[in-house]
Write a protein that holds these residues in place. Structure first.
Motif, PDB file in Angstrom:
ATOM      1  N   MET A 263       0.848  -1.173   0.000  1.00  0.00           N
ATOM      2  CA  MET A 263       0.000   0.000   0.000  1.00  0.00           C
ATOM      3  C   MET A 263       0.890   1.231   0.000  1.00  0.00           C
ATOM      4  SD  MET A 263      -1.310   2.790   1.748  1.00  0.00           S
ATOM      5  CE  MET A 263      -1.133   2.507   3.511  1.00  0.00           C
ATOM      6  N   GLU A 264       0.583   2.183  -0.829  1.00  0.00           N
ATOM      7  CA  GLU A 264       1.362   3.418  -0.901  1.00  0.00           C
ATOM      8  C   GLU A 264       0.420   4.593  -1.122  1.00  0.00           C
ATOM      9  OE1 GLU A 264       4.391   5.232  -4.150  1.00  0.00           O
ATOM     10  OE2 GLU A 264       5.030   3.326  -3.242  1.00  0.00           O
ATOM     11  N   VAL A 265       0.639   5.680  -0.407  1.00  0.00           N
ATOM     12  CA  VAL A 265      -0.183   6.879  -0.574  1.00  0.00           C
ATOM     13  C   VAL A 265       0.361   7.691  -1.740  1.00  0.00           C
ATOM     14  CG1 VAL A 265      -0.946   9.039   0.475  1.00  0.00           C
ATOM     15  CG2 VAL A 265      -0.832   6.944   1.852  1.00  0.00           C
ATOM     16  N   ARG A 266      -0.488   7.982  -2.704  1.00  0.00           N
ATOM     17  CA  ARG A 266      -0.109   8.783  -3.857  1.00  0.00           C
ATOM     18  C   ARG A 266      -1.147   9.877  -4.113  1.00  0.00           C
ATOM     19  NH1 ARG A 266       2.343   4.590  -8.477  1.00  0.00           N
ATOM     20  NH2 ARG A 266       4.012   3.714  -7.158  1.00  0.00           N
ATOM     21  N   THR A 267      -0.717  10.922  -4.803  1.00  0.00           N
ATOM     22  CA  THR A 267      -1.593  12.033  -5.158  1.00  0.00           C
ATOM     23  C   THR A 267      -1.550  12.247  -6.671  1.00  0.00           C
ATOM     24  OG1 THR A 267       0.145  13.716  -4.969  1.00  0.00           O
ATOM     25  CG2 THR A 267      -1.073  13.139  -2.950  1.00  0.00           C
TER      26      THR A 267
END
Length: 328
Positions: A263-267
């Motif tokens: 899981m990785e937070v991206r914008t």
């Protein structure tokens, strides 16, 4: 494995229904007045074989189908709300097919009366109604397939809720997550309405068929619609990512061909915008900022998709990938 359905998807569906209902209503009400300078005072609205045998004043020809459409929308919304997910699927199919049929018939009526001095001189609507009927059936089938797929996703989420991550011997877990972007849905609807308005105006004979105007809006509507929602599913052997309301096109990765998942937070700013993006981070399907399921395949670049519950999906995928690798 817990499965979450995004409330934004339901909101997006409501917006889609509202835009479609208002768009069809506007077409039904506006077509006769828009061509009024080229129409007789009364319009032929009923045909006995090839000859017209009934008429209405122009205002009634605009009002009557509009009221029919409003009554149909109200009854379908009531049936969908009271009948649950299966009823909503059928209501969506009837809503699409009914709107296409009424708008097509209205366009055929206007075209038949165009530049005629009297309604008795109106041309035939047979070919227009036949084409409209085929288009309405196709639209209804697409609506039913989309609604059926959405209903299955909701049912699966309710059935799978509450299970633990550990996989006991002899059992199988499935992870499913879906995300949609209401703004992309709105963009697809608006560009689609522009294309539909051009087709209706051409069907009425008010303008020529301007493909240079219609085609860009139609293509943009389809492409944006495909990128406006995504569903990711992990089964016992594969990760499958499906796009759009019909779940097509799809991308698949066998679990044994995935090195790792996380899981990785991206914008959107990190990946270059919304939709299907190619960047230095690999391929990202970006529908909303936040957690993404990211896989590192053994061949090719990383692939990420912005869905909820990505951490659980990655954990299950890693477990399955390790099992597949152990068998080789």
């Amino acid at each position: 494995m817990t499965v979450r359905t995004n409330a934004k998807r339901r909101n997006g569906a409501r917006w889609g229904v509202a835009i479609w209902a208002l768009g069809v209503l506007a077409a039904l009400a506006a077509l006769p007045p828009a061509a009024s300078s080229r129409l007789p005072e009364r319009l032929a609205t009923h045909w006995d074989s090839a000859s017209p045998d009934g008429s209405m004043p122009l205002w009634a020809a605009a009002l009557f189908p509009s009221l029919l459409w409003a009554a149909l929308v109200a009854s379908l919304l009531f049936a969908g709300r009271r009948g649950g997910a299966p009823a909503r699927a059928w209501a969506g199919a009837v809503l699409l097919s009914g709107g296409v049929f009424l708008a097509g018939v209205q366009a055929s009526i206007v075209r038949a009366n165009l530049d005629r001095p009297d309604w008795r001189d109106a041309g035939s609507v047979g070919a227009g109604v036949a084409i409209t009927a085929v288009a309405a059936v196709a639209a209804g089938l697409l609506g039913w397939l989309a609604g059926r797929r959405g209903a299955h996703a909701v049912a699966a989420s309710r059935a799978a809720a509450g299970k633990a991550m550990e996989i006991p011997a002899g059992e199988r877990f499935v992870w499913l997550s879906r995300t949609s972007n209401p703004w992309l849905h709105l963009t697809a609807a608006l560009t689609g309405l522009v294309a539909a308005a051009g087709v209706l105006a051409a069907a009425c004979g008010m303008i020529g068929l301007q493909w240079t105007l219609i085609a860009p809006f139609a293509i943009a509507s389809v492409l944006v619609l495909f990128c406006s929602s995504v569903q990711a599913r992990v089964t016992d052997s594969v990760l499958e990512v499906a796009f759009g309301p019909l779940g097509w096109p799809r991308r698949r990765w066998p679990a044994g061909e995935i090195d790792s998942a996380r899981m990785e937070v991206r914008t959107p700013a990190q990946v270059g915008g919304w939709g299907y993006r190619l960047s230095g981070l690999g391929t990202t399907v970006m529908l909303r900022a936040g957690e993404c399921l990211v896989i590192h395949p053994r061949k090719g670049v990383e692939f990420a998709v912005s869905v909820e519950d990505a951490e659980r999906g990655a954990a299950l995928l890693n477990t399955l990938s390790a099992k597949e690798s152990g068998r080789k």
